[in-house]
Design a protein around this motif. Structure first.
Motif, PDB file in Angstrom:
ATOM      1  N   LEU A 107       8.009  42.820  38.815  1.00 37.58           N
ATOM      2  CA  LEU A 107       9.008  41.901  38.287  1.00 37.58           C
ATOM      3  C   LEU A 107       9.028  41.811  36.771  1.00 37.58           C
ATOM      4  N   SER A 108       8.024  42.336  36.126  1.00 42.19           N
ATOM      5  CA  SER A 108       7.923  42.216  34.676  1.00 42.19           C
ATOM      6  C   SER A 108       9.074  42.930  33.976  1.00 42.19           C
ATOM      7  N   PRO A 109       9.692  42.266  33.000  1.00 38.69           N
ATOM      8  CA  PRO A 109      10.748  42.927  32.227  1.00 38.69           C
ATOM      9  C   PRO A 109      10.193  43.945  31.222  1.00 38.69           C
ATOM     10  N   THR A 110       8.869  43.921  31.021  1.00 41.02           N
ATOM     11  CA  THR A 110       8.219  44.828  30.088  1.00 41.02           C
ATOM     12  C   THR A 110       7.842  46.114  30.806  1.00 41.02           C
ATOM     13  N   PRO A 111       8.341  47.265  30.348  1.00 38.12           N
ATOM     14  CA  PRO A 111       7.968  48.521  30.997  1.00 38.12           C
ATOM     15  C   PRO A 111       6.466  48.795  30.863  1.00 38.12           C
ATOM     16  N   GLY A 112       5.862  49.307  31.926  1.00 38.11           N
ATOM     17  CA  GLY A 112       4.450  49.630  31.899  1.00 38.11           C
ATOM     18  C   GLY A 112       3.520  48.434  32.008  1.00 38.11           C
ATOM     19  N   CYS A 113       4.033  47.300  32.470  1.00 37.56           N
ATOM     20  CA  CYS A 113       3.205  46.098  32.616  1.00 37.56           C
ATOM     21  C   CYS A 113       2.100  46.360  33.627  1.00 37.56           C
ATOM     22  N   ALA A 114       0.881  45.944  33.294  1.00 39.86           N
ATOM     23  CA  ALA A 114      -0.277  46.177  34.163  1.00 39.86           C
ATOM     24  C   ALA A 114      -0.544  45.004  35.095  1.00 39.86           C
TER      25      ALA A 114
END
Length: 143
Positions: free
Chosen positions: A52-59
């Motif tokens: 769901l994170s809008p940040t690409p590559g979120c861990a």
């Protein structure tokens, strides 16, 4: 007198199964079933947050802050998650989790009798983990 910064430690395998749990004197002790449910819930929340994170590559979630505790998480490259329930505002828990990960690699993964993804039953890991947590407590009391 101050209590330890860390209340409990969970290690979850890449499939979401609880492979290690240690309680360090938290006020609300959890039984085995509750610790299994909590580990499964955290694994699911961590996976959903990645998607769901809008940040690409979120861990995933690294820190969850509540009114009465903080939950810190470290995920290894293999997907094993180490998370600690700590007192609010506890410092350097990320470093502590990385030290615990090093103990895991040294004493669990290098143990020829350990089967991957299975519960951890390794006396050397337990002894060294107790020493690390004790050092953390001593550092906390010395502040």
């Amino acid at each position: 007198m101050a209590s330890a910064a860390i209340y409990s430690l969970f290690i979850i395998n890449k499939s979401g199964g609880l492979i290690y749990y240690k309680d360090y004197g938290s006020a609300g002790r959890t039984d085995t079933n509750d610790s299994l449910r909590l580990a499964s819930l955290w694994h699911s929340m961590h996976a959903i947050s990645q998607q769901l994170s809008p940040t690409p590559g979120c861990a995933g979630i690294d820190l969850l802050q509540a009114d009465n505790f903080d939950l810190h998480c470290f995920q290894s490259l293999t997907g094993t998650k180490f998370f600690a329930v700590c007192e609010t505002g506890a410092q350097n828990i990320e470093v502590l989790l990385k030290v615990i990960y090093e103990l895991y690699t040294d004493f669990v993964l290098k143990n020829p009798f350990y089967e991957m993804e299975m519960p951890i039953r390794c006396e050397l890991f337990d002894l060294n983990l107790a020493q690390v947590i004790q050092k953390d407590r001593v550092a906390l009391l010395g502040r």
